[in-house]
Design a protein around this motif. Sequence first.
Motif, PDB file in Angstrom:
ATOM      1  N   UNK A  16       0.845  -1.199   0.000  1.00  0.00           N
ATOM      2  CA  UNK A  16       0.000   0.000   0.000  1.00  0.00           C
ATOM      3  C   UNK A  16       0.880   1.248   0.000  1.00  0.00           C
ATOM      4  N   UNK A  17       0.317   2.327  -0.543  1.00  0.00           N
ATOM      5  CA  UNK A  17       1.024   3.604  -0.533  1.00  0.00           C
ATOM      6  C   UNK A  17       0.963   4.201   0.870  1.00  0.00           C
ATOM      7  N   UNK A  18       2.065   4.737   1.365  1.00  0.00           N
ATOM      8  CA  UNK A  18       2.005   5.496   2.604  1.00  0.00           C
ATOM      9  C   UNK A  18       1.142   6.745   2.380  1.00  0.00           C
ATOM     10  N   UNK A  19       0.327   7.092   3.330  1.00  0.00           N
ATOM     11  CA  UNK A  19      -0.509   8.285   3.189  1.00  0.00           C
ATOM     12  C   UNK A  19      -1.750   8.186   4.022  1.00  0.00           C
ATOM     13  N   UNK A  20      -2.776   8.875   3.577  1.00  0.00           N
ATOM     14  CA  UNK A  20      -4.040   8.909   4.311  1.00  0.00           C
ATOM     15  C   UNK A  20      -4.133  10.157   5.152  1.00  0.00           C
ATOM     16  N   UNK A  21      -4.514  10.002   6.402  1.00  0.00           N
ATOM     17  CA  UNK A  21      -4.620  11.155   7.292  1.00  0.00           C
ATOM     18  C   UNK A  21      -3.219  11.695   7.585  1.00  0.00           C
ATOM     19  N   UNK A  22      -3.111  12.951   8.030  1.00  0.00           N
ATOM     20  CA  UNK A  22      -1.791  13.461   8.402  1.00  0.00           C
ATOM     21  C   UNK A  22      -1.115  12.612   9.493  1.00  0.00           C
ATOM     22  N   UNK A  23      -1.895  12.117  10.454  1.00  0.00           N
ATOM     23  CA  UNK A  23      -1.305  11.271  11.500  1.00  0.00           C
ATOM     24  C   UNK A  23      -0.772   9.977  10.902  1.00  0.00           C
ATOM     25  N   UNK A  24      -1.537   9.344  10.033  1.00  0.00           N
ATOM     26  CA  UNK A  24      -1.105   8.082   9.425  1.00  0.00           C
ATOM     27  C   UNK A  24       0.116   8.302   8.536  1.00  0.00           C
TER      28      UNK A  24
END
Length: 190
Positions: free
Chosen positions: A117-125
Amino acid sequence: MKLYTRTGDAGLTGLYGSDRVSKGHVRVEAYGTVDELNSLLGLARAHNTRSHRPDPELDTDLEYLQNALFDLGADLATRSESPYSKNIARLDEQDVAHLEAMIDRYQEGVPPLTQFIHPGGTPAAASLQVARAVARRAERDVIRLAEQETVNLQAQVYLNRVSDLLFIMARAVNLRAGIAEEEWQVKKRR
């Protein structure tokens, strides 16, 4: 007391209770990377607490991890033969087991991976994913150090589990926020 001492201006720093070494020394690299990792956990905590739905469990666990990383940094900054070595809290198998229990807890409810999976999503994640990559670098730094000097071998194991924990934390944070994971799309060969 002033913040600056000027004692490092020539490129040397002091190990805890020991001699002065180059700031480029592999031991300094190792504990410096752990310090960088700890700072990134602070960033992840800031993103978490400022999100529209802060996760108190995540904040508590990251605070625990930050304290453990200070212990690890002190461990790495202290040669085993130093007279101050007995004053250092060294990470051990119980600390690794605690991380494994945390990994298991965060993994509950997170779907199994079928693709990268690509790193990312919410700023915390996203911050947790950057921290995960730095944890991997810290592990490599400790391995290089262990090839040259005596180190607490649990430091390497601990950092390996930290990177696993940060990965599953990031996935759990995104899941709890309703953010879908983006899978790696393998390039089709012509």
